[in-house]
Design a protein around this motif. Sequence first.
Motif, PDB file in Angstrom:
ATOM      1  N   PHE A  89     -23.733 -62.644   5.956  1.00  0.00           N
ATOM      2  CA  PHE A  89     -24.446 -63.218   7.094  1.00  0.00           C
ATOM      3  C   PHE A  89     -25.358 -62.199   7.769  1.00  0.00           C
ATOM      4  CE2 PHE A  89     -21.194 -66.688   7.196  1.00  0.00           C
ATOM      5  CZ  PHE A  89     -22.101 -67.713   6.976  1.00  0.00           C
ATOM      6  N   VAL A  90     -24.922 -60.945   7.871  1.00  0.00           N
ATOM      7  CA  VAL A  90     -25.775 -59.905   8.448  1.00  0.00           C
ATOM      8  C   VAL A  90     -26.989 -59.681   7.562  1.00  0.00           C
ATOM      9  CG1 VAL A  90     -25.887 -57.419   8.936  1.00  0.00           C
ATOM     10  CG2 VAL A  90     -23.977 -58.776   9.770  1.00  0.00           C
ATOM     11  N   THR A  91     -26.800 -59.721   6.249  1.00  0.00           N
ATOM     12  CA  THR A  91     -27.919 -59.567   5.325  1.00  0.00           C
ATOM     13  C   THR A  91     -28.911 -60.714   5.464  1.00  0.00           C
ATOM     14  OG1 THR A  91     -26.498 -58.386   3.779  1.00  0.00           O
ATOM     15  CG2 THR A  91     -28.540 -59.301   2.905  1.00  0.00           C
ATOM     16  N   LEU A  92     -28.412 -61.934   5.524  1.00  0.00           N
ATOM     17  CA  LEU A  92     -29.297 -63.085   5.697  1.00  0.00           C
ATOM     18  C   LEU A  92     -30.053 -63.008   7.021  1.00  0.00           C
ATOM     19  CD1 LEU A  92     -27.070 -65.981   4.348  1.00  0.00           C
ATOM     20  CD2 LEU A  92     -29.073 -64.986   3.260  1.00  0.00           C
ATOM     21  N   PHE A  93     -29.364 -62.656   8.074  1.00  0.00           N
ATOM     22  CA  PHE A  93     -30.002 -62.555   9.387  1.00  0.00           C
ATOM     23  C   PHE A  93     -31.070 -61.469   9.394  1.00  0.00           C
ATOM     24  CE2 PHE A  93     -30.163 -60.850  13.737  1.00  0.00           C
ATOM     25  CZ  PHE A  93     -30.624 -61.990  14.382  1.00  0.00           C
ATOM     26  N   SER A  94     -30.770 -60.325   8.782  1.00  0.00           N
ATOM     27  CA  SER A  94     -31.757 -59.239   8.760  1.00  0.00           C
ATOM     28  C   SER A  94     -32.973 -59.611   7.921  1.00  0.00           C
ATOM     29  CB  SER A  94     -31.117 -57.951   8.249  1.00  0.00           C
ATOM     30  OG  SER A  94     -30.701 -58.119   6.908  1.00  0.00           O
ATOM     31  N   TYR A  95     -32.794 -60.380   6.859  1.00  0.00           N
ATOM     32  CA  TYR A  95     -33.934 -60.827   6.058  1.00  0.00           C
ATOM     33  C   TYR A  95     -34.769 -61.849   6.830  1.00  0.00           C
ATOM     34  CZ  TYR A  95     -36.678 -62.799   2.283  1.00  0.00           C
ATOM     35  OH  TYR A  95     -37.707 -63.241   1.509  1.00  0.00           O
ATOM     36  N   GLY A 150     -36.978 -60.148   9.354  1.00  0.00           N
ATOM     37  CA  GLY A 150     -38.164 -59.523   8.782  1.00  0.00           C
ATOM     38  C   GLY A 150     -37.920 -58.200   8.091  1.00  0.00           C
ATOM     39  N   LEU A 151     -36.684 -57.829   7.896  1.00  0.00           N
ATOM     40  CA  LEU A 151     -36.378 -56.600   7.165  1.00  0.00           C
ATOM     41  C   LEU A 151     -36.736 -56.806   5.696  1.00  0.00           C
ATOM     42  CD1 LEU A 151     -34.965 -53.926   8.047  1.00  0.00           C
ATOM     43  CD2 LEU A 151     -32.897 -54.826   7.051  1.00  0.00           C
ATOM     44  N   ILE A 159     -36.561 -57.033   1.715  1.00  0.00           N
ATOM     45  CA  ILE A 159     -35.429 -57.540   0.930  1.00  0.00           C
ATOM     46  C   ILE A 159     -34.599 -56.412   0.329  1.00  0.00           C
ATOM     47  CG2 ILE A 159     -36.782 -57.824  -1.181  1.00  0.00           C
ATOM     48  CD1 ILE A 159     -34.001 -60.145   0.012  1.00  0.00           C
ATOM     49  N   LEU A 160     -35.234 -55.315  -0.074  1.00  0.00           N
ATOM     50  CA  LEU A 160     -34.468 -54.208  -0.662  1.00  0.00           C
ATOM     51  C   LEU A 160     -33.551 -53.556   0.378  1.00  0.00           C
ATOM     52  CD1 LEU A 160     -37.121 -52.563  -2.972  1.00  0.00           C
ATOM     53  CD2 LEU A 160     -35.184 -53.996  -3.618  1.00  0.00           C
ATOM     54  N   LEU A 161     -34.037 -53.433   1.602  1.00  0.00           N
ATOM     55  CA  LEU A 161     -33.175 -52.886   2.652  1.00  0.00           C
ATOM     56  C   LEU A 161     -32.051 -53.853   3.008  1.00  0.00           C
ATOM     57  CD1 LEU A 161     -35.717 -51.153   5.045  1.00  0.00           C
ATOM     58  CD2 LEU A 161     -34.088 -50.095   3.492  1.00  0.00           C
ATOM     59  N   ALA A 162     -32.346 -55.148   2.964  1.00  0.00           N
ATOM     60  CA  ALA A 162     -31.306 -56.137   3.242  1.00  0.00           C
ATOM     61  C   ALA A 162     -30.219 -56.096   2.170  1.00  0.00           C
ATOM     62  CB  ALA A 162     -31.916 -57.526   3.336  1.00  0.00           C
ATOM     63  N   ILE A 163     -30.636 -55.959   0.909  1.00  0.00           N
ATOM     64  CA  ILE A 163     -29.653 -55.875  -0.180  1.00  0.00           C
ATOM     65  C   ILE A 163     -28.865 -54.568  -0.086  1.00  0.00           C
ATOM     66  CG2 ILE A 163     -29.417 -55.673  -2.688  1.00  0.00           C
ATOM     67  CD1 ILE A 163     -31.693 -57.699  -2.925  1.00  0.00           C
ATOM     68  N   LEU A 164     -29.518 -53.478   0.304  1.00  0.00           N
ATOM     69  CA  LEU A 164     -28.816 -52.214   0.498  1.00  0.00           C
ATOM     70  C   LEU A 164     -27.798 -52.336   1.634  1.00  0.00           C
ATOM     71  CD1 LEU A 164     -28.592 -49.189  -0.252  1.00  0.00           C
ATOM     72  CD2 LEU A 164     -30.293 -48.760   1.526  1.00  0.00           C
ATOM     73  N   LEU A 165     -28.183 -53.035   2.692  1.00  0.00           N
ATOM     74  CA  LEU A 165     -27.263 -53.282   3.799  1.00  0.00           C
ATOM     75  C   LEU A 165     -26.058 -54.097   3.340  1.00  0.00           C
ATOM     76  CD1 LEU A 165     -26.936 -52.913   6.886  1.00  0.00           C
ATOM     77  CD2 LEU A 165     -28.053 -55.128   7.132  1.00  0.00           C
TER      78      LEU A 165
END
Length: 112
Positions: free
Chosen positions: A36-42, A45-46, A48-54
């Motif tokens: 959920f944090v990854t989806l929210f960060s994407y 506007g973060l 996608i690579l940073l979201a996947i790293l997160l």
Amino acid sequence: MKSYSIYRGVDNEIEFRGLRGQHFYYAAAGLIASVFVTLFSYIVGLPILLAILLLALGAGGTLTWCFTQQGRYGRWGAMKQKVQRLKPSFVCQYQSFNRLVPVRQHTTRKAR
């Protein structure tokens, strides 16, 4: 006479890949929270690579913590850790016991 099969182990706690009991639930909650944090960060506007790293860091950290706690404290780990933290290291008494615990005097009713 009709016979029924007996299901053994119905009351056993849940176990998946070595995680037992409450640690399994903590791992599941941590993984869901990471998604959920990854989806929210994407969505915010973060990239996608940073979201996947997160997501990878959150999921890896959660699983590492759960397996570490399972190995250190066993299946009741979080409760033992909390009890150890709340347990006093010593008891010091400066007042007499009678002053610490008030004792009420029972009054008798007067007969009319």
